[in-house]
Design a protein around this motif. Structure first.
Motif, PDB file in Angstrom:
ATOM      1  N   ASP A   1     -16.444   4.132   8.695  1.00 29.31           N
ATOM      2  CA  ASP A   1     -16.436   4.254   7.231  1.00 29.31           C
ATOM      3  C   ASP A   1     -16.841   5.637   6.739  1.00 29.31           C
ATOM      4  OD1 ASP A   1     -15.604   1.668   7.078  1.00 29.31           O
ATOM      5  OD2 ASP A   1     -17.583   0.824   6.638  1.00 29.31           O
ATOM      6  N   VAL A   2     -17.355   6.496   7.635  1.00 27.15           N
ATOM      7  CA  VAL A   2     -17.669   7.870   7.225  1.00 27.15           C
ATOM      8  C   VAL A   2     -16.398   8.579   6.769  1.00 27.15           C
ATOM      9  CG1 VAL A   2     -18.727  10.049   7.950  1.00 27.15           C
ATOM     10  CG2 VAL A   2     -19.570   7.894   8.873  1.00 27.15           C
ATOM     11  N   CYS A   3     -15.258   8.136   7.298  1.00 32.57           N
ATOM     12  CA  CYS A   3     -13.971   8.736   6.905  1.00 32.57           C
ATOM     13  C   CYS A   3     -13.706   8.572   5.402  1.00 32.57           C
ATOM     14  CB  CYS A   3     -12.821   8.088   7.675  1.00 32.57           C
ATOM     15  SG  CYS A   3     -12.806   8.447   9.440  1.00 32.57           S
ATOM     16  N   LEU A   4     -14.190   7.453   4.862  1.00 33.46           N
ATOM     17  CA  LEU A   4     -13.906   7.175   3.447  1.00 33.46           C
ATOM     18  C   LEU A   4     -14.468   8.269   2.548  1.00 33.46           C
ATOM     19  CD1 LEU A   4     -14.626   3.344   3.363  1.00 33.46           C
ATOM     20  CD2 LEU A   4     -12.420   4.486   3.587  1.00 33.46           C
ATOM     21  N   GLU A   5     -15.727   8.673   2.833  1.00 34.55           N
ATOM     22  CA  GLU A   5     -16.350   9.727   2.039  1.00 34.55           C
ATOM     23  C   GLU A   5     -15.605  11.048   2.201  1.00 34.55           C
ATOM     24  OE1 GLU A   5     -18.633  13.017   0.826  1.00 34.55           O
ATOM     25  OE2 GLU A   5     -18.271  12.581   2.941  1.00 34.55           O
ATOM     26  N   ALA A   6     -15.124  11.294   3.444  1.00 34.70           N
ATOM     27  CA  ALA A   6     -14.444  12.558   3.735  1.00 34.70           C
ATOM     28  C   ALA A   6     -13.146  12.706   2.953  1.00 34.70           C
ATOM     29  CB  ALA A   6     -14.177  12.678   5.235  1.00 34.70           C
ATOM     30  N   ILE A   7     -12.433  11.601   2.757  1.00 32.58           N
ATOM     31  CA  ILE A   7     -11.150  11.683   2.063  1.00 32.58           C
ATOM     32  C   ILE A   7     -11.278  11.331   0.581  1.00 32.58           C
ATOM     33  CG2 ILE A   7      -9.855  11.185   4.157  1.00 32.58           C
ATOM     34  CD1 ILE A   7      -9.546   8.313   3.196  1.00 32.58           C
ATOM     35  N   GLY A   8     -12.492  10.955   0.148  1.00 37.20           N
ATOM     36  CA  GLY A   8     -12.708  10.653  -1.263  1.00 37.20           C
ATOM     37  C   GLY A   8     -12.219   9.289  -1.672  1.00 37.20           C
ATOM     38  N   SER A   9     -12.149   8.351  -0.724  1.00 37.31           N
ATOM     39  CA  SER A   9     -11.668   7.011  -1.045  1.00 37.31           C
ATOM     40  C   SER A   9     -12.793   6.161  -1.621  1.00 37.31           C
ATOM     41  CB  SER A   9     -11.112   6.341   0.207  1.00 37.31           C
ATOM     42  OG  SER A   9     -10.793   4.987  -0.058  1.00 37.31           O
ATOM     43  N   LYS A  10     -12.448   5.299  -2.576  1.00 34.45           N
ATOM     44  CA  LYS A  10     -13.420   4.387  -3.163  1.00 34.45           C
ATOM     45  C   LYS A  10     -13.303   2.978  -2.586  1.00 34.45           C
ATOM     46  CE  LYS A  10     -13.805   6.887  -7.533  1.00 34.45           C
ATOM     47  NZ  LYS A  10     -13.700   6.806  -9.017  1.00 34.45           N
ATOM     48  N   ALA A  11     -12.510   2.831  -1.510  1.00 27.43           N
ATOM     49  CA  ALA A  11     -12.347   1.516  -0.874  1.00 27.43           C
ATOM     50  C   ALA A  11     -13.671   1.071  -0.244  1.00 27.43           C
ATOM     51  CB  ALA A  11     -11.258   1.585   0.181  1.00 27.43           C
ATOM     52  N   ASN A  12     -13.792  -0.249  -0.013  1.00 30.25           N
ATOM     53  CA  ASN A  12     -15.026  -0.799   0.541  1.00 30.25           C
ATOM     54  C   ASN A  12     -15.133  -0.589   2.050  1.00 30.25           C
ATOM     55  OD1 ASN A  12     -15.980  -1.819  -1.940  1.00 30.25           O
ATOM     56  ND2 ASN A  12     -14.562  -3.556  -1.776  1.00 30.25           N
ATOM     57  N   SER A  13     -13.985  -0.446   2.729  1.00 28.18           N
ATOM     58  CA  SER A  13     -14.019  -0.287   4.184  1.00 28.18           C
ATOM     59  C   SER A  13     -12.807   0.495   4.642  1.00 28.18           C
ATOM     60  CB  SER A  13     -14.039  -1.660   4.878  1.00 28.18           C
ATOM     61  OG  SER A  13     -12.826  -2.356   4.628  1.00 28.18           O
ATOM     62  N   MET A  14     -12.882   0.964   5.892  1.00 32.60           N
ATOM     63  CA  MET A  14     -11.772   1.713   6.479  1.00 32.60           C
ATOM     64  C   MET A  14     -10.537   0.826   6.606  1.00 32.60           C
ATOM     65  SD  MET A  14     -11.067   4.730   7.599  1.00 32.60           S
ATOM     66  CE  MET A  14      -9.902   5.588   8.669  1.00 32.60           C
ATOM     67  N   SER A  15     -10.752  -0.419   6.992  1.00 31.57           N
ATOM     68  CA  SER A  15      -9.616  -1.322   7.165  1.00 31.57           C
ATOM     69  C   SER A  15      -8.889  -1.545   5.842  1.00 31.57           C
ATOM     70  CB  SER A  15     -10.085  -2.670   7.743  1.00 31.57           C
ATOM     71  OG  SER A  15     -11.036  -3.265   6.867  1.00 31.57           O
ATOM     72  N   GLU A  16      -9.636  -1.560   4.752  1.00 27.64           N
ATOM     73  CA  GLU A  16      -9.017  -1.740   3.434  1.00 27.64           C
ATOM     74  C   GLU A  16      -8.257  -0.507   2.987  1.00 27.64           C
ATOM     75  OE1 GLU A  16     -10.567  -1.979  -1.179  1.00 27.64           O
ATOM     76  OE2 GLU A  16     -11.756  -3.025   0.356  1.00 27.64           O
ATOM     77  N   ALA A  17      -8.755   0.677   3.353  1.00 27.43           N
ATOM     78  CA  ALA A  17      -8.167   1.914   2.848  1.00 27.43           C
ATOM     79  C   ALA A  17      -6.992   2.417   3.683  1.00 27.43           C
ATOM     80  CB  ALA A  17      -9.241   2.997   2.774  1.00 27.43           C
ATOM     81  N   LEU A  18      -7.142   2.467   5.027  1.00 25.16           N
ATOM     82  CA  LEU A  18      -6.166   3.187   5.850  1.00 25.16           C
ATOM     83  C   LEU A  18      -5.565   2.405   7.010  1.00 25.16           C
ATOM     84  CD1 LEU A  18      -7.887   6.686   6.072  1.00 25.16           C
ATOM     85  CD2 LEU A  18      -5.875   6.092   4.758  1.00 25.16           C
ATOM     86  N   VAL A  19      -6.253   1.434   7.530  1.00 29.55           N
ATOM     87  CA  VAL A  19      -5.762   0.746   8.739  1.00 29.55           C
ATOM     88  C   VAL A  19      -4.398   0.128   8.463  1.00 29.55           C
ATOM     89  CG1 VAL A  19      -6.170  -1.174  10.323  1.00 29.55           C
ATOM     90  CG2 VAL A  19      -8.055   0.339   9.682  1.00 29.55           C
ATOM     91  N   GLY A  20      -3.475   0.408   9.394  1.00 25.29           N
ATOM     92  CA  GLY A  20      -2.115  -0.095   9.269  1.00 25.29           C
ATOM     93  C   GLY A  20      -1.199   0.825   8.493  1.00 25.29           C
ATOM     94  N   LYS A  21      -1.711   1.999   8.073  1.00 31.70           N
ATOM     95  CA  LYS A  21      -0.907   2.936   7.289  1.00 31.70           C
ATOM     96  C   LYS A  21      -0.671   4.220   8.060  1.00 31.70           C
ATOM     97  CE  LYS A  21      -2.856   1.294   2.901  1.00 31.70           C
ATOM     98  NZ  LYS A  21      -3.617   1.671   1.682  1.00 31.70           N
ATOM     99  N   THR A  22       0.374   4.928   7.692  1.00 27.81           N
ATOM    100  CA  THR A  22       0.600   6.269   8.219  1.00 27.81           C
ATOM    101  C   THR A  22       0.043   7.279   7.230  1.00 27.81           C
ATOM    102  OG1 THR A  22       2.730   6.560   7.136  1.00 27.81           O
ATOM    103  CG2 THR A  22       2.739   5.462   9.293  1.00 27.81           C
ATOM    104  N   TYR A  23       0.043   8.534   7.630  1.00 32.00           N
ATOM    105  CA  TYR A  23      -0.423   9.576   6.721  1.00 32.00           C
ATOM    106  C   TYR A  23       0.398   9.607   5.436  1.00 32.00           C
ATOM    107  CZ  TYR A  23      -3.121  11.618  10.615  1.00 32.00           C
ATOM    108  OH  TYR A  23      -4.010  11.848  11.620  1.00 32.00           O
TER     109      TYR A  23
END
Length: 870
Positions: free
Chosen positions: A37-59
């Motif tokens: 979840d440290v990635c979330l802060e790095a990219i400025g995401s307000k999602a609750n978890s990494m799985s919610e924000a990016l998992v299963g997605k491409t760039y």
């Protein structure tokens, strides 16, 4: 059958939360499979978890294409080479939009059987270091650019200076050259304007703008014609390839020298926007845009006129209703007119449109006319025997002055003294005999290239009191301040062709038996004082029903002195803020004494210096009257005062006392009443027939003395409150609010055209506070309210009170139809004063609040704690 998940991904899931830096991994198709979840802060995401924000997605599902392309390319390199890489990357924070920099490591991931299954990425943020390095590089580049720019600016400055004087000369010759055929004069004038446009454009682009150092949104006195010429210079260049012709008309009332008090930058932007709209009205065809400048006693009118396609009535209605419109302008949003409206609102301006479709449009901007500032030279007055000295390092400006004097002052033509060297000018003036040096009238350039001295240095070193600084830097606030120190006026160089020149003829002394002028008018007194408020007050009180001539301008008096008889009484102020040494016989620092000396030498005997200062070595022919000694002034104007009956004396003293509050402010004049009551005691034993009058005078005088003592006491209390000394018990007084609302204070705050409709102060209340401080609060609020009302020329102010609840409340409400309701804390011109009012109310344990009501009116509420009984 589904492909079995590699155990390496399960291991990564277990250790990722323990890693303190951003970490994530992808499969061979660049799909993100997991991360911490440290990635979330790095990219400025307000999602609750990494799985919610990016998992299963491409760039590509998260970043813009250019960033996604780069990240995918870097991952592909790792997969292709099956080797680790280390790169520095720039990522845009999706929340803030700001760039962040990372040092990113990438490595291939191998599965259970050694096959390539994906990529792992881990990053450390290095934004601080990168920004520091970029800043250092930028600073170095800036230094290099600055050095190059400075060298180029020096060259531009020299070129503009070299061109400026010939341009002024060309324009002056075009205006006054009567032997030049008209067609050639027009061509000369147009060429001069064109060259001036080019040089001004160079100054704007390459010279640091030192001429307009006023803070943003700060109003100051602006020479309107100069501002218009600046904008039209830009427009001629901006639309150089178009078929549009730009003209000015400053022919009415010498409009070249009109001023208004305004935010200069906002005014120029507004004018620029309106001219752009006029150009758009031609749709690429030929046309004329004319900017006219007119004025009357109170107002300045800027009229922008074009012969374009005109504006439809429904569009005009929308504009006047403050609706943003573009009327077909491609890409327009109506923002230009919005800026114009804002400028008008903040600078007491008005807006009017007249337009006929197919004929053209005329837009009139109206602003209050400002008093001509003391630094501007709007006329040249010389004597027939003056020694006119002209200093300029460019020979062409000398030609321009020769042309002007030949046209307007032929008596001096051919006798002008021309210099290009500052030192040579100083030597010439300082070597003149004393009597001749008094006759010097100096026209001097400010910037003298390759010389150590400026034009103002020449003024200072020669001591010349009649001088005009002729310069293109007329807007430079530093130069204005420097010129003020030497009482030198300033003339914009391009107005050399416009400034009126007149010659004052001096009568021959011998023919008048040594007298400069003849006299015939008889008056009770002549007053020369530049304080208009004081002279108006005197005129409406002790000078009422008297034959008194009042002059607020020393030069105007000097031009009319020949009217008066030798026995005329002259009441002469010593210093004049509006006088800058235009008269060679009268110096600025001792104007009153010099004027008295001239009148004495010319045979006058009744000379009185009217001043609040004290002086030593007063000449025998001059007597001093203090400005606070109102009774002495009245005694002076009374006919044969010493012969009056004592009864008349008593009545005069009574009148002085009854008029006192109209003549004096809080801190001036109370000593007068000590003198009055002392006089009463001195004459108390006189004939019985005046005893009743004297008793009445004595009683009134004693009451006024007590009132004044209380007022001085209140002022000292106010000072202690501001110094925060023992505020609550010793310095707060029980005050009656009604005493804060006397008519004189309201008239001071409001224009006489406005009215206070609901003066509900009969049920007034008392408060613990200080009457002087509350006066200051009320005057600020009344002044702001009146200013808003004056924008619409109609409106009203209501005041009322409410004594219910825990606090006594005073309500001040204003309404100004047609003007958007605003509050002072949101107005840059009043915010500081409003903050003072709020803080001052806190001193009394009270408060000040502001409400915008549903009917577009604004209400101020002053709340005071009720006085506790017992």
């Amino acid at each position: 059958m589904a492909k079995k998940r590699s155990k390496i991904f399960d291991e990564l899931e277990r250790i990722a939360p323990l890693v303190p830096t951003p970490m994530y991994w992808l499969d061979t198709n660049y799909v993100i499979l997991g991360g911490n979840d440290v990635c979330l802060e790095a990219i400025g995401s307000k999602a609750n978890s990494m799985s919610e924000a990016l998992v299963g997605k491409t760039y590509y599902e998260y970043y813009p294409k250019e960033i996604a392309d780069e990240l995918t390319r870097l991952a592909k390199i790792v997969l292709d080479k099956k080797q680790s890489t280390k790169t520095e990357e720039k990522i845009i924070d999706v929340t803030t939009g700001k760039a962040r920099y990372y040092e990113t490591g990438r490595a291939p991931l191998f599965g259970d059987n050694g096959e390539l299954v994906g990529t792992i990425c881990s990053a450390i943020e290095i934004t601080g270091r990168i920004e520091s390095e970029l800043l250092e590089l930028e600073n170095q580049a800036h230094i290099i650019r600055a050095e190059a720019d400075e060298e180029f600016r020096i060259r531009v400055g020299k070129m503009v200076h070299d061109i400026g004087a010939p341009v002024a000369s060309i324009i002056a010759l075009a205006k006054t050259g009567e032997y030049i055929p008209e067609a050639q004069r027009v061509a000369l004038r147009n060429a001069g304007i064109r060259i001036n446009d080019l040089t001004k454009n160079l100054l704007v682009q390459y010279e640091p703008n030192k001429d307009t150092e006023a803070a943003p949104n700060e109003r100051r006195n602006l020479l309107v014609s100069d501002a218009i010429n600046q904008i039209l210079s830009e427009k001629r260049l901006q639309y150089y390839e178009s078929l549009i012709k730009f003209e000015t008309d400053f022919s009415q009332n010498n409009s070249h020298f009109i001023f208004t008090n305004i935010d200069a930058a906002a005014f120029k932007r507004a004018l620029s926007n309106l001219i752009n709209n006029s150009v758009d009205a031609f749709d690429g065809k030929a046309g004329i845009v004319t900017v006219k400048l007119e004025c009357d006693t109170d107002s300045v009118y800027i009229i922008i006129k074009d012969n374009g396609k005109g504006i439809r009535p429904e569009v005009i209605n929308k504009i006047m209703d403050n609706i943003n419109v573009t009327d077909g302008k491609k890409g327009g949003h109506g923002l230009g007119l919005a800026q114009v409206r804002e400028t008008l609102q903040l600078n007491d301006g008005k807006f009017k449109i007249n337009s006929n479709v197919g004929v053209g449009t005329e837009i009139t901007l109206t602003f209050p006319k400002a008093t001509t500032p003391s630094w501007i030279a709007d006329n040249i007055k010389v004597y027939a025997d003056d020694i006119v000295v002209i200093l300029d390092d460019d020979s062409s400006i000398h030609t321009a002055w020769e042309s002007r004097f030949a046209s307007d002052a032929p008596k001096l033509s051919g006798r002008l003294n021309h210099f290009e060297s500052a030192q040579a000018t100083i030597d010439f003036i300082n070597n003149l005999p004393i009597d001749d040096k008094k006759k010097v009238f100096l026209l001097v350039d400010y910037e003298l290239l390759h010389q150590k001295l400026t034009g103002l240095d020449v003024v200072e070193q020669t001591g010349i009191t009649r001088s005009i600084l002729v310069t293109s830097h007329n807007e430079n606030l530093d130069i204005q301040a420097e010129a003020h120190k030497t009482h030198t006026k300033i003339l914009p160089k391009l107005l050399v062709a416009e400034i009126p020149i007149s010659v004052i003829n001096i009568e021959d002394n011998a023919q008048n038996n040594g007298e400069l002028r003849s006299y015939q008018k008889q008056v009770d007194m002549v007053v020369i004082d530049d304080n208009v408020m004081l002279t108006d007050t005197l005129g409406s009180t002790i000078f009422k029903n008297k034959n008194v001539d009042i002059y607020n301008d020393l030069q105007i008096f000097f031009a009319n002195v020949k009217q008066y008889t030798k026995g005329t009484k002259f009441l002469i102020d010593n210093s004049y803020e509006n006088y800058n040494g235009e008269l060679r016989e009268i110096r600025t620092l001792s104007a009153g004494f010099d004027l008295a000396k001239l009148l004495h030498e010319d045979g006058f005997t009744e000379l009185y210096l009217f001043s609040g200062d004290t002086f030593k070595n007063i000449p025998d022919y001059l007597r001093v009257i203090n400005k606070a000694d109102i009774d002495k002034i009245e005694a002076l104007i009374a006919t044969d005062f010493e012969k009056h009956e004592k009864l008349d004396l008593g009545q005069q003293l009574l009148n002085i006392i009854e008029n006192f509050n109209r003549l004096n402010s809080h801190m001036t004049g109370y000593n007068t009443f000590y003198e009055i009551t002392d006089t009463v005691y001195e004459i108390k034993e006189k004939p019985a027939k005046i005893a009743a009058y004297l008793d009445k005078i004595e009683k009134i005088g004693e009451n006024v003395r007590n009132d004044l003592q209380y007022e001085v006491f209140t002022i000292s209390k106010a000072r202690r409150i501001f110094n925060k000394e023992d505020t609550r018990e010793n310095d707060l007084l029980e005050c009656d609010f009604e005493s804060n609302l006397i008519d004189s204070k309201l008239k001071f705050a409001l224009n006489e055209k406005q009215s206070i409709l609901n003066q509900d102060i009969k049920r007034t209340f008392k408060y613990m506070g200080n009457i002087i401080i509350v006066d200051m609060i009320l005057l600020n609020l009344f002044k702001y309210s009146a200013t808003q009302i004056q924008q619409s020329n109609r409106g009203q102010i209501d005041i009322s009170i409410n004594k219910h609840g825990k606090n006594n409340k005073f309500f001040l409400k204003y309404s100004a139809p047609g003007v958007k309701a605003t509050t002072p804390e949101n107005d840059s011109h009043y915010a500081k004063n409003y903050e003072f009012c709020k803080n001052a109310m806190h001193l009394f344990g009270g408060s000040l609040t502001t409400n915008i009501l549903i009917d577009n009116s604004v209400e101020f509420i002053l709340s005071f704690p009720k006085i506790q009984k017992g």
